[in-house]
Design a protein around this motif. Structure first.
Motif, mmCIF file in Angstrom:
data_model
loop_
_atom_site.group_PDB
_atom_site.id
_atom_site.type_symbol
_atom_site.label_atom_id
_atom_site.label_comp_id
_atom_site.label_asym_id
_atom_site.label_seq_id
_atom_site.Cartn_x
_atom_site.Cartn_y
_atom_site.Cartn_z
ATOM 1 N N ASP A 57 0.802 -1.217 0.000
ATOM 2 C CA ASP A 57 0.000 0.000 0.000
ATOM 3 C C ASP A 57 0.839 1.273 0.000
ATOM 4 O O ASP A 57 0.298 2.374 -0.057
ATOM 5 C CB ASP A 57 -0.920 0.025 1.233
ATOM 6 C CG ASP A 57 -1.965 -1.093 1.174
ATOM 7 O OD1 ASP A 57 -2.270 -1.547 0.059
ATOM 8 O OD2 ASP A 57 -2.451 -1.499 2.249
ATOM 9 N N ALA A 59 3.018 4.440 -0.946
ATOM 10 C CA ALA A 59 3.015 5.330 -2.113
ATOM 11 C C ALA A 59 4.340 5.237 -2.858
ATOM 12 O O ALA A 59 5.388 4.971 -2.259
ATOM 13 C CB ALA A 59 2.770 6.771 -1.653
ATOM 14 N N GLU A 60 4.285 5.433 -4.171
ATOM 15 C CA GLU A 60 5.495 5.406 -4.999
ATOM 16 C C GLU A 60 6.390 6.576 -4.618
ATOM 17 O O GLU A 60 5.943 7.714 -4.496
ATOM 18 C CB GLU A 60 5.113 5.491 -6.477
ATOM 19 C CG GLU A 60 6.261 5.261 -7.433
ATOM 20 C CD GLU A 60 6.555 3.779 -7.660
ATOM 21 O OE1 GLU A 60 7.492 3.484 -8.415
ATOM 22 O OE2 GLU A 60 5.846 2.927 -7.081
ATOM 23 N N ASN A 120 11.449 1.563 -3.920
ATOM 24 C CA ASN A 120 10.083 1.185 -4.280
ATOM 25 C C ASN A 120 10.017 -0.326 -4.485
ATOM 26 O O ASN A 120 11.018 -0.976 -4.795
ATOM 27 C CB ASN A 120 9.658 1.897 -5.570
ATOM 28 C CG ASN A 120 9.404 3.376 -5.352
ATOM 29 O OD1 ASN A 120 8.651 3.766 -4.455
ATOM 30 N ND2 ASN A 120 10.030 4.220 -6.170
ATOM 31 N N THR A 144 6.953 1.825 3.730
ATOM 32 C CA THR A 144 8.055 1.894 2.774
ATOM 33 C C THR A 144 8.982 0.703 2.963
ATOM 34 O O THR A 144 9.017 0.067 4.017
ATOM 35 C CB THR A 144 8.854 3.206 2.939
ATOM 36 O OG1 THR A 144 9.314 3.306 4.289
ATOM 37 C CG2 THR A 144 8.011 4.407 2.587
#
Length: 222
Positions: A57, A59-60, A120, A144
């Motif tokens: 989940d 974020a990039e 990522n 992350t």
């Protein structure tokens, strides 16, 4: 002569970074052999540890936020280090866990002072002098993915102002320069110091500005 040699030897061990002395970004002299970390070294792996669902989940992140390279590089006095693509030295934290699972315990304000080396999902850093088999990731509290070397999460330090600096060595007696095989580099062990204060959330308040070089005035325990 014997007394002088003994004093010199003692200084080499405990005084490689004399208090109040900053010798142009490093602590001088030539690297010695790495000290051996007696902590357990679990079998490395590339699969993410921690909360995989949280990582899905996340974020990039932009290229500026991620770590694109892990480079084994020798620096004065310290010897073996791992540096990112910008030449900043990476550290490991004794309060992190590798058994029974990998856990990064540097979050919130701590992570502002010790930014984790993150990627990522699906990305892999370019490696130079670091064994790919020892590089993995762990899912952090915020989702992350943080890079690990021999399962130890790795970080940079905002107290390092220029590439090649290693002012985070022995901060709080818990932070140490990491070697390309994930061990602590104990070649040069300055006196225990305190971490710099985290950057202020208020842009108009410079009292906690990370631009300060004073690493001895904060009361932060990480």
């Amino acid at each position: 002569m014997v007394i002088g040699a003994a004093i010199a030897a003692a200084f080499a061990v405990t005084g490689c970074a004399p208090a109040g002395v900053d010798t142009a970004s490093d602590y001088g002299a030539q690297p010695a052999a790495n000290a051996v970390d007696v902590a357990a070294t679990p079998t490395p792996g590339a699969e993410p540890e921690g909360d995989a669902a949280a990582a899905d989940d996340a974020a990039e992140l932009s290229d500026d936020e991620t770590t694109g390279e892990l480079n084994a590089t020798k620096v004065k006095r310290m010897g073996e280090t791992v540096q990112n693509e910008d030449g900043f030295v990476l550290y490991r934290f004794d309060d992190d866990k590798v058994k029974p699972k990998v856990v990064s315990n540097c979050n919130d304000a701590c992570a502002k002072v010790w930014p984790p080396a993150v990627v990522n999902k699906g990305e892999k850093p370019k490696l130079k002098g670091v064994d790919a088999a020892s590089v993995g990731t762990v899912a952090r509290e915020d989702g992350t993915l943080q890079l690990t070397i021999d399962k130890w999460p790795v970080y940079t330090y905002i107290g390092d102002k220029k590439p090649g600096q290693w002012k985070g060595q022995n901060v709080g007696a818990k932070w140490f320069v990491v070697t390309p095989d994930g061990k602590k580099n104990l070649t040069c062990l300055p006196a225990v110091s305190k971490a710099v204060a985290p950057p202020s959330d208020d842009a108009g308040d410079s009292s906690g500005d990370a631009g300060s070089d004073d690493s001895s005035g904060s009361d932060y325990s990480y």
